[in-house]
Write a protein that holds these residues in place. Structure first.
Motif, mmCIF file in Angstrom:
data_model
loop_
_atom_site.group_PDB
_atom_site.id
_atom_site.type_symbol
_atom_site.label_atom_id
_atom_site.label_comp_id
_atom_site.label_asym_id
_atom_site.label_seq_id
_atom_site.Cartn_x
_atom_site.Cartn_y
_atom_site.Cartn_z
ATOM 1 N N GLY A 1 14.579 -27.004 9.402
ATOM 2 C CA GLY A 1 13.954 -25.942 10.158
ATOM 3 C C GLY A 1 15.109 -24.807 9.742
ATOM 4 N N ARG A 2 13.827 -23.669 9.724
ATOM 5 C CA ARG A 2 14.287 -21.937 10.388
ATOM 6 C C ARG A 2 15.263 -21.602 11.308
ATOM 7 N NH1 ARG A 2 12.563 -17.217 12.451
ATOM 8 N NH2 ARG A 2 12.952 -15.747 11.175
ATOM 9 N N MET A 3 16.656 -22.057 10.901
ATOM 10 C CA MET A 3 17.396 -21.186 12.361
ATOM 11 C C MET A 3 17.480 -19.675 12.264
ATOM 12 S SD MET A 3 21.551 -21.514 12.520
ATOM 13 C CE MET A 3 20.930 -23.582 10.938
ATOM 14 N N MET A 4 17.372 -19.388 13.727
ATOM 15 C CA MET A 4 17.360 -18.177 14.504
ATOM 16 C C MET A 4 18.633 -17.829 13.816
ATOM 17 S SD MET A 4 15.184 -16.892 16.814
ATOM 18 C CE MET A 4 15.996 -15.977 17.481
ATOM 19 N N PRO A 5 17.856 -16.239 12.788
ATOM 20 C CA PRO A 5 18.912 -15.358 12.505
ATOM 21 C C PRO A 5 20.359 -14.549 13.165
ATOM 22 C CG PRO A 5 17.119 -14.400 12.175
ATOM 23 C CD PRO A 5 16.728 -15.429 12.594
ATOM 24 N N LEU A 6 21.569 -14.130 13.497
ATOM 25 C CA LEU A 6 22.040 -13.896 13.468
ATOM 26 C C LEU A 6 21.436 -12.243 14.059
ATOM 27 C CD1 LEU A 6 24.980 -14.729 15.042
ATOM 28 C CD2 LEU A 6 26.411 -13.771 12.945
ATOM 29 N N LEU A 7 21.238 -11.347 13.012
ATOM 30 C CA LEU A 7 20.757 -10.127 12.863
ATOM 31 C C LEU A 7 19.314 -10.183 11.803
ATOM 32 C CD1 LEU A 7 20.204 -6.759 13.524
ATOM 33 C CD2 LEU A 7 21.750 -7.290 11.074
ATOM 34 N N ASP A 8 18.163 -10.095 12.676
ATOM 35 C CA ASP A 8 16.748 -9.662 12.130
ATOM 36 C C ASP A 8 16.373 -8.708 11.976
ATOM 37 O OD1 ASP A 8 14.847 -9.745 10.330
ATOM 38 O OD2 ASP A 8 14.237 -12.240 11.086
ATOM 39 N N GLY A 9 16.237 -7.797 12.158
ATOM 40 C CA GLY A 9 16.328 -6.155 13.088
ATOM 41 C C GLY A 9 14.767 -5.534 11.648
ATOM 42 N N GLY A 10 14.312 -6.410 10.858
ATOM 43 C CA GLY A 10 13.063 -5.678 9.887
ATOM 44 C C GLY A 10 13.930 -4.512 9.614
ATOM 45 N N ARG A 11 12.579 -3.838 9.269
ATOM 46 C CA ARG A 11 13.007 -1.494 8.903
ATOM 47 C C ARG A 11 13.805 -1.635 9.222
ATOM 48 N NH1 ARG A 11 6.819 -0.508 8.853
ATOM 49 N NH2 ARG A 11 6.579 -2.059 8.834
ATOM 50 N N LEU B 1 23.738 -7.029 -6.528
ATOM 51 C CA LEU B 1 24.021 -7.142 -7.935
ATOM 52 C C LEU B 1 25.003 -8.102 -8.611
ATOM 53 C CD1 LEU B 1 25.095 -3.184 -7.662
ATOM 54 C CD2 LEU B 1 22.385 -4.423 -8.954
ATOM 55 N N ASP B 2 25.515 -8.967 -7.046
ATOM 56 C CA ASP B 2 26.352 -9.403 -7.731
ATOM 57 C C ASP B 2 26.667 -11.207 -6.923
ATOM 58 O OD1 ASP B 2 28.071 -7.559 -8.771
ATOM 59 O OD2 ASP B 2 29.615 -7.512 -7.434
ATOM 60 N N GLY B 3 25.174 -11.301 -6.873
ATOM 61 C CA GLY B 3 24.662 -13.053 -5.826
ATOM 62 C C GLY B 3 25.908 -13.369 -5.143
ATOM 63 N N ILE B 4 26.719 -12.492 -4.550
ATOM 64 C CA ILE B 4 27.100 -13.282 -3.664
ATOM 65 C C ILE B 4 27.291 -13.110 -2.135
ATOM 66 C CG2 ILE B 4 29.504 -13.020 -2.600
ATOM 67 C CD1 ILE B 4 30.818 -11.724 -4.883
ATOM 68 N N THR B 5 26.785 -13.752 -1.334
ATOM 69 C CA THR B 5 25.981 -13.628 -0.075
ATOM 70 C C THR B 5 26.613 -14.423 0.775
ATOM 71 O OG1 THR B 5 25.151 -16.085 -0.032
ATOM 72 C CG2 THR B 5 24.440 -15.086 -0.828
ATOM 73 N N LYS B 6 27.561 -15.399 1.214
ATOM 74 C CA LYS B 6 28.309 -16.089 2.349
ATOM 75 C C LYS B 6 29.549 -14.573 2.649
ATOM 76 C CE LYS B 6 31.150 -18.763 3.434
ATOM 77 N NZ LYS B 6 31.361 -20.441 3.347
ATOM 78 N N TYR C 1 33.681 -17.437 8.662
ATOM 79 C CA TYR C 1 32.997 -18.219 7.712
ATOM 80 C C TYR C 1 32.329 -19.369 7.560
ATOM 81 C CZ TYR C 1 38.207 -17.720 6.866
ATOM 82 O OH TYR C 1 39.380 -16.915 6.737
ATOM 83 N N ASN C 2 30.750 -18.961 8.692
ATOM 84 C CA ASN C 2 29.908 -19.898 8.313
ATOM 85 C C ASN C 2 28.754 -18.558 8.885
ATOM 86 O OD1 ASN C 2 30.111 -22.733 8.951
ATOM 87 N ND2 ASN C 2 32.145 -21.384 10.258
ATOM 88 N N THR C 3 28.446 -17.721 8.035
ATOM 89 C CA THR C 3 27.676 -16.604 8.351
ATOM 90 C C THR C 3 27.293 -16.079 6.621
ATOM 91 O OG1 THR C 3 28.792 -15.139 8.568
ATOM 92 C CG2 THR C 3 26.944 -15.940 10.635
ATOM 93 N N ARG C 4 25.923 -15.674 6.442
ATOM 94 C CA ARG C 4 25.924 -15.264 4.904
ATOM 95 C C ARG C 4 24.309 -14.147 5.539
ATOM 96 N NH1 ARG C 4 22.045 -19.554 2.902
ATOM 97 N NH2 ARG C 4 19.839 -20.067 4.190
ATOM 98 N N PHE C 5 24.622 -13.334 4.443
ATOM 99 C CA PHE C 5 23.658 -12.284 3.877
ATOM 100 C C PHE C 5 21.911 -12.777 3.751
ATOM 101 C CE2 PHE C 5 25.790 -8.095 3.772
ATOM 102 C CZ PHE C 5 27.139 -8.076 4.756
ATOM 103 N N GLU C 6 20.952 -12.461 4.115
ATOM 104 C CA GLU C 6 19.713 -12.993 3.671
ATOM 105 C C GLU C 6 19.195 -12.301 2.796
ATOM 106 O OE1 GLU C 6 18.553 -15.281 6.788
ATOM 107 O OE2 GLU C 6 20.448 -17.223 6.103
ATOM 108 N N GLY D 1 22.216 -14.187 8.398
ATOM 109 C CA GLY D 1 22.460 -16.282 9.236
ATOM 110 C C GLY D 1 23.589 -16.558 8.415
ATOM 111 N N ILE D 2 23.475 -17.751 9.971
ATOM 112 C CA ILE D 2 23.975 -19.107 9.774
ATOM 113 C C ILE D 2 24.156 -19.975 8.281
ATOM 114 C CG2 ILE D 2 25.082 -21.243 10.933
ATOM 115 C CD1 ILE D 2 24.283 -19.378 13.398
ATOM 116 N N VAL D 3 25.103 -20.656 7.382
ATOM 117 C CA VAL D 3 24.810 -20.966 6.548
ATOM 118 C C VAL D 3 24.497 -22.487 6.865
ATOM 119 C CG1 VAL D 3 26.592 -19.919 5.184
ATOM 120 C CG2 VAL D 3 27.268 -21.681 6.288
ATOM 121 N N LYS D 4 23.617 -23.019 6.439
ATOM 122 C CA LYS D 4 22.955 -24.138 6.584
ATOM 123 C C LYS D 4 23.917 -25.709 6.624
ATOM 124 C CE LYS D 4 17.814 -22.934 7.286
ATOM 125 N NZ LYS D 4 18.195 -21.675 6.609
#
Length: 362
Positions: A148-158, A236-241, A325-330, A358-361
């Motif tokens: 399911g959808r995990m609550m993000p650590l930061l989802d601040g919208g605009r 640009l580089d596709g790195i998310t962690k 070590y367990n978060t990523r940019f989304e 968010g926290i990595v799945k």
């Protein structure tokens, strides 16, 4: 009668029942494994319902439930049985909504739970007294990898947007329109590369929202620039962690600080971890943050196997390393969060990028 709830809601309830059934919780490691050497006894878990507070006291063979109009005992093994039933239901459901298994609704009535998500104003899911009933309560949020959808650590919208000024070549309006029409709506990378191809440069300008700018300044006066460059690298580089993005930032060194500060003091890692801890404790982009301790003291983290691990501010370094070590940019919605296009403001064109963590799945 059966009802449906999301995997996230069931995950919170599962963690609650699992802790009561076990009467203890293992501290987690930075790698999201149990720390065998660190078992923390649980004396009581307090939960808020729409009609008041409930205390679930762990006794040898039973759980004593105390509230305004309730004082009863339920065998601990019943909590164990129902926790296992919920876990299997979550695992065996492919979609996000899980139907309540047989017997679970009756058990919820029996243990006086009417709201699957607890009713708190301080954003905690429940509070725990460790070791003894007299111990101070520690507030926790549940984060679950059960699906399911995990609550993000930061989802601040605009509110969590960064502004980049478009410099270099001055584009004519038809060129601007052509860039903004490039690719699908979420093809932010395509538009960034097109600007570059046509001789434009996207130069960091500022944090778009003044409250978020001030909040980030509490971590570091230049945190906005650092995070904006990390978001740019993601696109640009596709790195998310987060840990890998931080390594890239160390090479790029957008703040132009000395090598000794970067490599010996671990400046960038330290600043990123401070931000993650602040976010975990409740810092939000659109709400003023002054560093005051919030009611959230940690996470009860449910692994994909159903183990509940405890991370709390009392063990700050482990909690910080776990988050690192367990978060990523989304990537948030470009339409909802209003970013990813050239926009004119006071005669200058800006391109916004959005920060979501968010926290990595797994």
């Amino acid at each position: 009668m059966a009802f449906e709830a999301t995997k996230r809601e069931w995950g919170e309830l599962y963690a609650f029942f699992r802790i009561l059934a076990d009467g203890k919780v293992y501290a987690g490691t930075p790698e999201a494994k149990r720390n065998e050497a660190h078992v923390i006894p649980v004396a009581m878990v307090q939960r808020e319902e729409h009609d008041g507070t409930r205390q679930y006291i762990v006794e040898k063979e039973s759980i004593r439930i105390k509230g305004e109009n309730i004082d009863k005992q339920i065998p601990r093994e019943d909590f164990d049985t129902v926790a296992e039933i919920i876990l299997q239901a979550i695992k065996n459901t492919s979609g996000n909504d899980v139907t309540s298994p047989d017997g679970v609704e009756e058990f919820l009535d029996e243990v006086a739970i009417f709201d699957l998500e607890s009713q708190t104003e301080d954003r905690t899911d429940f509070s725990v007294a460790f070791y003894s009933l007299e111990a101070p309560l520690t507030g926790f949020c549940v984060r679950s990898r059960l699906g399911g959808r995990m609550m993000p650590l930061l989802d601040g919208g605009r509110s969590a947007n960064f502004k980049f000024e478009q410099t270099g070549v001055k584009f004519a309006v038809p060129t601007i329109n052509k860039i903004n029409a490039e690719g699908e709506e979420d093809d932010v990378t395509g538009r960034m590369l097109m600007i570059e191809r046509l001789g434009g440069i996207l130069k960091y300008n500022d944090v778009a929202d003044k409250i978020f700018r001030s909040n980030l300044s509490m971590i570091d006066l230049h945190a906005g620039r650092m995070l904006a460059e990390m978001v740019r690298i993601m696109w640009l580089d596709g790195i998310t962690k987060v840990s890998e993005l931080t390594e890239e930032i160390k090479k790029l060194n957008p703040l132009k600080i000395k090598d000794e500060l970067i490599n010996k003091h671990g400046y960038y890692e330290y600043k990123v971890k401070e931000l993650l801890l602040a976010l975990a404790a409740g810092m939000r982009p659109a709400k003023m943050y002054n560093g005051t301790e919030s009611a959230i003291s940690g996470f009860m983290f449910v692994t994909a196997e159903g183990e509940v691990l405890c991370y709390q501010k009392a063990f700050r370094q482990t909690f910080a390393d776990f988050l690192y070590y367990n978060t990523r940019f989304e990537k948030g919605s470009t339409e909802k969060d209003k970013y990813g296009f050239l926009e004119r403001e006071n005669g200058v064109y800006y391109f916004k990028l959005n920060l979501k963590i968010g926290i990595v799945k797994r």
